[in-house]
Design an enzyme around this catalytic site. Structure first.
Site, PDB file in Angstrom:
ATOM      1  N   HIS A   1     -12.915   3.161  -0.062  1.00 44.64           N
ATOM      2  CA  HIS A   1     -12.901   2.221   1.069  1.00 44.64           C
ATOM      3  C   HIS A   1     -13.616   0.910   0.724  1.00 44.64           C
ATOM      4  O   HIS A   1     -14.057   0.190   1.614  1.00 44.64           O
ATOM      5  CB  HIS A   1     -13.615   2.804   2.312  1.00 44.64           C
ATOM      6  CG  HIS A   1     -12.910   3.943   2.957  1.00 44.64           C
ATOM      7  ND1 HIS A   1     -13.580   4.990   3.519  1.00 44.64           N
ATOM      8  CD2 HIS A   1     -11.593   4.199   3.150  1.00 44.64           C
ATOM      9  CE1 HIS A   1     -12.715   5.855   4.027  1.00 44.64           C
ATOM     10  NE2 HIS A   1     -11.501   5.394   3.808  1.00 44.64           N
TER      11      HIS A   1
ATOM     12  N   ARG B   1     -11.249  16.327   6.327  1.00 46.75           N
ATOM     13  CA  ARG B   1     -12.088  16.626   5.152  1.00 46.75           C
ATOM     14  C   ARG B   1     -13.484  17.041   5.589  1.00 46.75           C
ATOM     15  O   ARG B   1     -14.045  16.470   6.523  1.00 46.75           O
ATOM     16  CB  ARG B   1     -12.207  15.396   4.238  1.00 46.75           C
ATOM     17  CG  ARG B   1     -10.912  15.017   3.587  1.00 46.75           C
ATOM     18  CD  ARG B   1     -11.115  13.852   2.612  1.00 46.75           C
ATOM     19  NE  ARG B   1      -9.863  13.122   2.484  1.00 46.75           N
ATOM     20  CZ  ARG B   1      -9.762  11.797   2.535  1.00 46.75           C
ATOM     21  NH1 ARG B   1     -10.829  11.042   2.682  1.00 46.75           N
ATOM     22  NH2 ARG B   1      -8.586  11.237   2.425  1.00 46.75           N
TER      23      ARG B   1
ATOM     24  N   ARG C   1      -2.565  -2.056  -3.556  1.00 44.59           N
ATOM     25  CA  ARG C   1      -3.780  -1.278  -3.359  1.00 44.59           C
ATOM     26  C   ARG C   1      -3.758  -0.112  -4.353  1.00 44.59           C
ATOM     27  O   ARG C   1      -2.774   0.636  -4.412  1.00 44.59           O
ATOM     28  CB  ARG C   1      -3.813  -0.722  -1.937  1.00 44.59           C
ATOM     29  CG  ARG C   1      -5.021   0.138  -1.737  1.00 44.59           C
ATOM     30  CD  ARG C   1      -4.979   0.861  -0.436  1.00 44.59           C
ATOM     31  NE  ARG C   1      -6.209   1.627  -0.277  1.00 44.59           N
ATOM     32  CZ  ARG C   1      -6.302   2.713   0.448  1.00 44.59           C
ATOM     33  NH1 ARG C   1      -5.256   3.162   1.093  1.00 44.59           N
ATOM     34  NH2 ARG C   1      -7.441   3.333   0.536  1.00 44.59           N
TER      35      ARG C   1
ATOM     36  N   ASN D   1       0.871  -1.174   0.000  1.00 44.71           N
ATOM     37  CA  ASN D   1       0.000   0.000   0.000  1.00 44.71           C
ATOM     38  C   ASN D   1       0.909   1.225   0.000  1.00 44.71           C
ATOM     39  O   ASN D   1       1.481   1.581   1.028  1.00 44.71           O
ATOM     40  CB  ASN D   1      -0.877  -0.053   1.266  1.00 44.71           C
ATOM     41  CG  ASN D   1      -1.891   1.075   1.316  1.00 44.71           C
ATOM     42  OD1 ASN D   1      -1.846   1.998   0.483  1.00 44.71           O
ATOM     43  ND2 ASN D   1      -2.778   1.007   2.278  1.00 44.71           N
TER      44      ASN D   1
ATOM     45  N   GLU E   1      -8.015  -4.831   5.484  1.00 43.85           N
ATOM     46  CA  GLU E   1      -7.947  -4.649   4.033  1.00 43.85           C
ATOM     47  C   GLU E   1      -6.814  -5.460   3.420  1.00 43.85           C
ATOM     48  O   GLU E   1      -6.937  -5.968   2.312  1.00 43.85           O
ATOM     49  CB  GLU E   1      -7.783  -3.158   3.714  1.00 43.85           C
ATOM     50  CG  GLU E   1      -9.031  -2.375   4.078  1.00 43.85           C
ATOM     51  CD  GLU E   1      -8.815  -0.871   4.112  1.00 43.85           C
ATOM     52  OE1 GLU E   1      -9.002  -0.247   3.077  1.00 43.85           O
ATOM     53  OE2 GLU E   1      -8.460  -0.339   5.174  1.00 43.85           O
TER      54      GLU E   1
END
Ligand code: AMP
Length: 415
Positions: free
Chosen positions: A190, A251, A100, A7, A396
């Site tokens: 996600h 965010r 990823r 990742n 993940e």
């Protein structure tokens, strides 16, 4: 198979090595045999943290020039006689690399084996995810340089799971040309995490894929909710970019687009500057003025800091709003599942989110809620609660490893 799961961020390389294969999936026989993180890649003081199985971690601060150098550093560590990774003594013991990739746009609806054509298509997606895809690509190119075609490489996309969203959900109400000409639409992110916890929920409860309607809440530094029906994403809160939807660490989440023009006219900065603020200086950090870590904000709230209290309330209310929206959209749901940093550990925030939802059939057991933290899995509602609430830690990397195996073995889906 030993899968090297990568990742890559713009200045970081995170990896795991997972031993897994098709016949191990059902019994959860997969095993993480090494993991690590190199931060501040591209500087003279990169922070290196590498660990084999349950062994002592190797830590160092060294110059690491770029992503390729970071991967070569991992190789060197792997091959040292003192590093004991079960069944792995060097590069030749790795059988696949799973990358990823954040944005797959409409080109990728599932994981794919990487070849030159795929690489070119991922490049084309950079336009839509300028903050993420170029970093992911750095890792892929580095591995391509190092391993060539010797080890199969697979790309797993964050957006892929949401490719099942119906047209009326993924379109924005803007001129249709914006979609047909410029691919402006909601993609969602996600996906790997939402898909993983949905699968875990079915496994834990013994329910069939077709029978389940759930709302999954990935609440971490980035946050999103997802409505999942019969194992497919039917709606999610993030949009064309990860800026839309829930309030996050830094965010803003949903906001009136007119704010951008207004701030521009006020001389706050260029459009790019303003979007940087919406991405990096907003969310709970912007509201509280404390930072993006919920633990610090909770502390501030306890000390009577009004803006910290406000940030918590706003965060929880936005999540609540989407639980209601998705329950309406699916005509009810069987369960709500919390995951990721805040979802797995933030008992207080979970309680704020679930309070006052009795009318929707959610009755939290406060004691169970408090106990289910730090990697624990469990139901946190009272026995009579019509809708169950679960906490299920995400993984993940595991799904990245399994998807890599599926692609290489040519198996569509095992669950
Ligand atoms: P993630 O992006 O999934 O790694 O989540 C990281 C975030 O989880 C941190 O920035 C914190 O805001 C949050 N977090 C971690 N531990 C706790 C906790 N005990 N209570 C509340 N929030 C937490």
């Amino acid at each position: 198979m030993n899968v090297f799961v990568l990742n890559c961020g713009s200045s970081s390389v995170k990896f795991q090595i997972i031993n897994t294969d098709l016949e191990l999936f059902e019994a959860d026989g997969d095993k993480m045999i090494a993991k690590g993180l190199i931060e501040k890649v591209g500087t003279k003081e990169a922070i290196i943290n590498l660990q084999a199985g349950g062994g002592e971690p190797f830590k160092a601060v060294e110059p690491v020039e770029d992503h390729r150098a970071a991967i070569m550093r991992i190789k060197a560590w792997m091959e040292e006689p003192t590093t004991k990774i079960e069944g792995v003594h060097g590069w030749d013991d790795l059988h696949a690399i799973g990358h990823r990739v954040v944005h797959g746009a409409e080109r990728f609806t599932k994981a794919v084996r990487i070849d030159k054509e795929v690489l070119a298509k991922i490049e084309e997606c950079c336009d839509l995810a300028p903050l993420h895809n170029p970093a992911n690509l750095k890792g892929i190119y580095a591995c391509y340089e190092i391993f060539g075609e010797r080890i199969p490489q697979v790309a797993v996309f964050d957006t892929a799971f949401h490719s099942t969203m119906p047209e009326d959900v993924y379109l924005y109400a803007v001129p249709y040309d914006f979609y047909s000409k410029y691919q402006v639409r909601r993609y969602g992110f996600h996906g790997t995490s939402h898909r993983y916890v949905a699968y875990r929920y079915r496994k834990l409860t013994g329910k069939k894929r077709e029978d389940v309607k759930i709302v999954t809440l990935h609440l971490g530094n980035g946050s999103s909710a997802c409505a999942i029906q019969a194992g497919q994403s039917v709606n999610t809160t993030m949009g064309m970019t990860p800026l839309e939807g829930l309030i996050m660490g830094t965010r803003s989440g949903d906001i009136d687009a007119a704010v951008v023009e207004y701030l521009f006219a006020k001389g706050v900065g260029s459009v790019t500057d303003i979007f940087n603020i919406l991405n990096k200086k907003s969310g709970v950090a912007g509201v509280s003025g404390i930072g993006n870590d919920m633990r610090d904000i909770e502390k501030g709230a306890d000390e009577g800091n009004h803006r910290a209290q406000l940030a918590l309330k706003m965060f929880a209310n936005r999540v609540k709003k989407y639980i209601g929206a998705y329950m309406a959209e699916m005509n009810g749901c069987d369960a709500v599942v919390f995951t990721a940093g805040i979802g797995e550990n933030g008992a207080r925030i979970r309680s704020m989110i679930c309070s006052g939802l009795e009318a929707l059939g959610i009755e939290l057991d406060e004691e169970l809620n408090k106990q289910t933290v730090r990697g624990k899995t469990g139901r946190i509602t009272k026995p009579g609660s019509r809708v169950e609430v679960w906490v299920i830690p995400t993984n993940e990397e595991l799904l990245l490893a399994r998807d890599s195996v599926r692609v290489i073995r040519n198996v569509e889906r095992l669950w």
